[in-house]
Scaffold this motif. Structure first.
Motif, mmCIF file in Angstrom:
data_model
loop_
_atom_site.group_PDB
_atom_site.id
_atom_site.type_symbol
_atom_site.label_atom_id
_atom_site.label_comp_id
_atom_site.label_asym_id
_atom_site.label_seq_id
_atom_site.Cartn_x
_atom_site.Cartn_y
_atom_site.Cartn_z
ATOM 1 N N ARG A 292 -7.415 67.586 -41.224
ATOM 2 C CA ARG A 292 -8.470 67.573 -40.543
ATOM 3 C C ARG A 292 -9.565 66.765 -41.590
ATOM 4 N N PHE A 293 -9.707 67.106 -42.756
ATOM 5 C CA PHE A 293 -10.403 66.488 -43.619
ATOM 6 C C PHE A 293 -10.175 64.642 -43.930
ATOM 7 N N MET A 294 -8.720 64.747 -43.929
ATOM 8 C CA MET A 294 -8.352 63.298 -44.390
ATOM 9 C C MET A 294 -8.531 62.299 -43.543
ATOM 10 N N VAL A 295 -8.275 62.504 -42.098
ATOM 11 C CA VAL A 295 -8.427 61.541 -40.925
ATOM 12 C C VAL A 295 -9.550 60.901 -40.902
ATOM 13 N N PRO A 296 -10.726 61.873 -40.935
ATOM 14 C CA PRO A 296 -11.942 60.898 -40.766
ATOM 15 C C PRO A 296 -12.636 60.391 -42.018
ATOM 16 N N TRP A 297 -12.101 60.891 -43.048
ATOM 17 C CA TRP A 297 -12.194 60.326 -44.429
ATOM 18 C C TRP A 297 -11.860 59.071 -44.652
ATOM 19 N N TYR A 298 -10.605 58.842 -44.063
ATOM 20 C CA TYR A 298 -9.797 57.612 -44.266
ATOM 21 C C TYR A 298 -10.170 56.621 -43.516
ATOM 22 N N GLU A 299 -10.682 57.168 -42.172
ATOM 23 C CA GLU A 299 -11.306 56.065 -41.071
ATOM 24 C C GLU A 299 -12.525 55.577 -41.660
ATOM 25 N N LYS A 300 -13.255 56.221 -42.350
ATOM 26 C CA LYS A 300 -14.608 55.714 -42.995
ATOM 27 C C LYS A 300 -14.391 55.146 -44.417
ATOM 28 N N ASN A 301 -13.326 55.257 -45.167
ATOM 29 C CA ASN A 301 -13.059 54.773 -46.434
ATOM 30 C C ASN A 301 -11.989 53.783 -46.776
ATOM 31 N N ALA A 302 -11.292 53.597 -45.739
ATOM 32 C CA ALA A 302 -9.985 52.580 -45.898
ATOM 33 C C ALA A 302 -10.434 51.343 -46.364
ATOM 34 N N LYS A 303 -11.513 50.929 -45.766
ATOM 35 C CA LYS A 303 -12.161 49.160 -45.956
ATOM 36 C C LYS A 303 -12.469 49.153 -47.626
ATOM 37 N N ARG A 304 -12.632 50.411 -48.237
ATOM 38 C CA ARG A 304 -12.996 50.158 -49.758
ATOM 39 C C ARG A 304 -11.838 49.792 -50.621
ATOM 40 N N GLY A 305 -10.794 49.941 -49.942
ATOM 41 C CA GLY A 305 -9.494 49.584 -50.669
ATOM 42 C C GLY A 305 -8.667 50.893 -51.119
ATOM 43 N N VAL A 306 -8.703 51.794 -50.086
ATOM 44 C CA VAL A 306 -7.952 53.167 -50.282
ATOM 45 C C VAL A 306 -6.724 53.254 -49.203
ATOM 46 N N GLU A 307 -5.681 53.865 -49.704
ATOM 47 C CA GLU A 307 -4.599 54.288 -48.598
ATOM 48 C C GLU A 307 -4.336 55.564 -48.796
ATOM 49 N N ILE A 308 -3.761 56.038 -47.628
ATOM 50 C CA ILE A 308 -3.237 57.348 -47.697
ATOM 51 C C ILE A 308 -1.776 57.371 -47.073
ATOM 52 N N VAL A 309 -0.885 58.109 -47.671
ATOM 53 C CA VAL A 309 0.452 58.431 -47.196
ATOM 54 C C VAL A 309 0.754 59.884 -46.991
ATOM 55 N N GLY A 310 1.330 60.148 -45.862
ATOM 56 C CA GLY A 310 1.647 61.658 -45.852
ATOM 57 C C GLY A 310 3.279 61.797 -45.975
ATOM 58 N N LEU A 311 3.510 62.584 -47.004
ATOM 59 C CA LEU A 311 4.935 62.912 -47.341
ATOM 60 C C LEU A 311 5.120 64.263 -46.786
ATOM 61 N N MET A 312 6.017 64.286 -45.749
ATOM 62 C CA MET A 312 6.233 65.678 -44.898
ATOM 63 C C MET A 312 7.545 66.269 -45.422
ATOM 64 N N PHE A 313 7.367 67.469 -45.914
ATOM 65 C CA PHE A 313 8.491 68.412 -46.181
ATOM 66 C C PHE A 313 8.700 69.284 -45.427
ATOM 67 N N GLU A 314 9.770 69.170 -44.323
ATOM 68 C CA GLU A 314 9.967 70.008 -43.256
ATOM 69 C C GLU A 314 10.995 70.880 -43.284
ATOM 70 N N ARG A 315 11.283 71.783 -42.471
ATOM 71 C CA ARG A 315 12.337 72.796 -42.419
ATOM 72 C C ARG A 315 13.806 72.087 -42.377
ATOM 73 N N SER A 316 13.848 70.922 -41.630
ATOM 74 C CA SER A 316 15.040 70.108 -41.559
ATOM 75 C C SER A 316 15.026 68.851 -41.963
ATOM 76 N N PRO A 317 16.060 68.442 -42.840
ATOM 77 C CA PRO A 317 16.154 66.960 -43.266
ATOM 78 C C PRO A 317 16.378 66.112 -42.162
ATOM 79 N N GLU A 318 16.787 66.424 -41.009
ATOM 80 C CA GLU A 318 17.178 65.278 -39.787
ATOM 81 C C GLU A 318 15.993 64.896 -39.039
ATOM 82 N N ILE A 319 15.815 63.823 -39.111
ATOM 83 C CA ILE A 319 14.703 62.863 -38.506
ATOM 84 C C ILE A 319 14.649 63.287 -36.914
ATOM 85 N N LYS A 320 16.034 63.477 -36.211
ATOM 86 C CA LYS A 320 16.026 64.027 -34.960
ATOM 87 C C LYS A 320 15.491 65.313 -34.528
ATOM 88 N N ILE A 321 15.486 66.163 -35.608
ATOM 89 C CA ILE A 321 14.728 67.583 -35.678
ATOM 90 C C ILE A 321 13.472 67.514 -35.963
#
Length: 407
Positions: A292-321
């Motif tokens: 909730r913090f990152m999304v509006p922050w990125y939308e406001k600051n991306a043009k400054r030369g910043v990128e965000i990548v979400g690395l998701m650690f889930e209960r299943s390693p299967e993409i279909k799940i």
């Protein structure tokens, strides 16, 4: 024949809709039942069209939107799909009676009994008497962990106004979000429900000023705790838990998004930019607070030369799940940056990023400079329920990004 079938289907839909109970706009005192104890929270239910409802869970000052609720016959379903969670209750006049359900391996099971009463707004004490106790302050808190035969440290932040109580507990890997309750005589009571976690604190306020009691969590969790007023109580630095192993100064990975496309820090999109890695999971409420913090922050600051990548650690390693859960989270919060399936949230999570000593908790935020070097790793997140700690996080976050951009 087709016309007759269509007519029958239309009549069936009419009678199903007609038989459904309609709930007016209302506020409810809801409670999960942990044995003999109530774990209360507020519910706000607002009717929409076609038997659908907008529902908010009320935890103190938090007004947490659930997913669209709906009626099936005489039962109301209040889902929190991102956590595979559902409150299901029969509507009978001014009462709701049912259970909190969770999805496990594709099967819905009852977790805890649930009830709610329309028009009630209190949590633990309907008409609490005045008290001579005041527990406002910062507390050095120790939770006993029976399975390890040791204790974990937290910083309690409590704010009492009259007999009303709010606050949270900060731990090295996150906070307990919005807790609310009452001081009744020489005892305190607080609770919180967010679709994933359910917390109940019951404790005695001792003559010494210490607070001693228990934390009931989820289905069967229980931890005794003791808290001592200490304005100097502090957690260890959030940068001390996870760090690069000797010999490393950068991270190298290639993880898929939910469509199977591999994304790497070597991609053109990230060259010469400051990059923030958000180690997260769809099962993690603290991660949702950070998003909730990152999304509006990125939308406001991306043009400054910043990128965000979400690395998701889930209960299943299967993409279909795990893929649909990640997509649902991305849509729910309007995430404009990539969300990648990086691994599972178990003891082996660190294997996905072998340059790290470990992944100690979620969320973990990794700051990478324009040359691709890891400059800081921050474990945990002090969310909006922590007040000044949240404000300090925002200040420190912005200062570090500005520093990295200036280099």
């Amino acid at each position: 024949m087709k016309k007759a079938v269509a007519t029958l289907l239309a009549l069936s839909s009419f009678f199903v809709g007609f038989s459904q109970t309609n709930i007016p706009k209302s506020t409810w005192r809801a409670a999960l039942q942990r044995g003999v104890y109530d774990l209360p929270f507020g519910l706000e239910i607002n009717p929409k069209a076609n038997g659908k409802y907008e529902v908010f869970v009320l935890n103190g000052s938090e007004r947490l939107a659930m997913d669209e609720a709906y009626m099936v016959g005489d039962s109301l379903h209040i889902p929190m799909l991102i956590f595979d969670s559902d409150l299901v209750a029969k509507v009978s006049g001014n009462t709701l009676t049912g259970s909190w359900k969770k999805n496990r391996n594709g099967v819905w099971i009852s977790v805890l009994p649930f009830k709610a009463q329309k028009g009630e707004v209190h949590l633990f004490a309907k008409t609490p008497a005045k008290t001579t106790k005041n527990v406002t302050g910062k507390y050095a808190t120790y939770f006993y962990r029976a399975e390890r035969k040791d204790s974990s440290f937290a910083v309690g932040i409590l704010d009492q106004k009259g007999t009303k109580l709010s606050g949270t507990f900060l731990t090295p890997t996150g906070d307990y979000r919005y807790l609310a309750g009452d001081v009744v005589g020489d005892s305190l009571f607080m609770s919180c429900y967010d679709g994933s976690h359910a917390f109940l604190f019951r404790a005695a306020i001792l003559p010494s000023g210490k607070i001693q009691g228990g934390l009931w969590s989820g289905i069967s969790g229980y931890q005794p705790f003791i808290a001592t007023l200490d304005e100097k109580a502090e957690l260890p630095p959030p940068t001390a838990l996870t760090y690069l192993k000797p010999g490393y100064e950068s991270l190298d990975f290639s993880f898929p998004d939910t469509k199977g496309k591999l994304v790497s820090l070597k991609d053109e999109r990230y060259k010469g930019k400051v990059v923030v890695l958000q180690l997260s999971g769809t099962w993690c409420p603290n991660c949702m607070d950070e998003t909730r913090f990152m999304v509006p922050w990125y939308e406001k600051n991306a043009k400054r030369g910043v990128e965000i990548v979400g690395l998701m650690f889930e209960r299943s390693p299967e993409i279909k799940i795990s893929g649909p859960k990640i997509d649902f989270m991305g849509k729910r919060f309007g995430v404009p940056y990539p969300l990648l399936l990086a691994g599972t949230n178990d003891a082996d999570a660190g294997k996905s990023l072998p340059a790290l000593n470990k992944v100690a908790g979620y969320p973990t935020t990794i700051f990478i400079d324009k040359k691709g070097r890891v400059r800081e790793i921050h474990t945990g997140f002090s969310g909006p329920g922590t007040g000044k700690y949240y404000d300090q996080f925002i200040e420190d976050f912005n200062a570090l990004i500005t520093k990295l951009l200036s280099e």
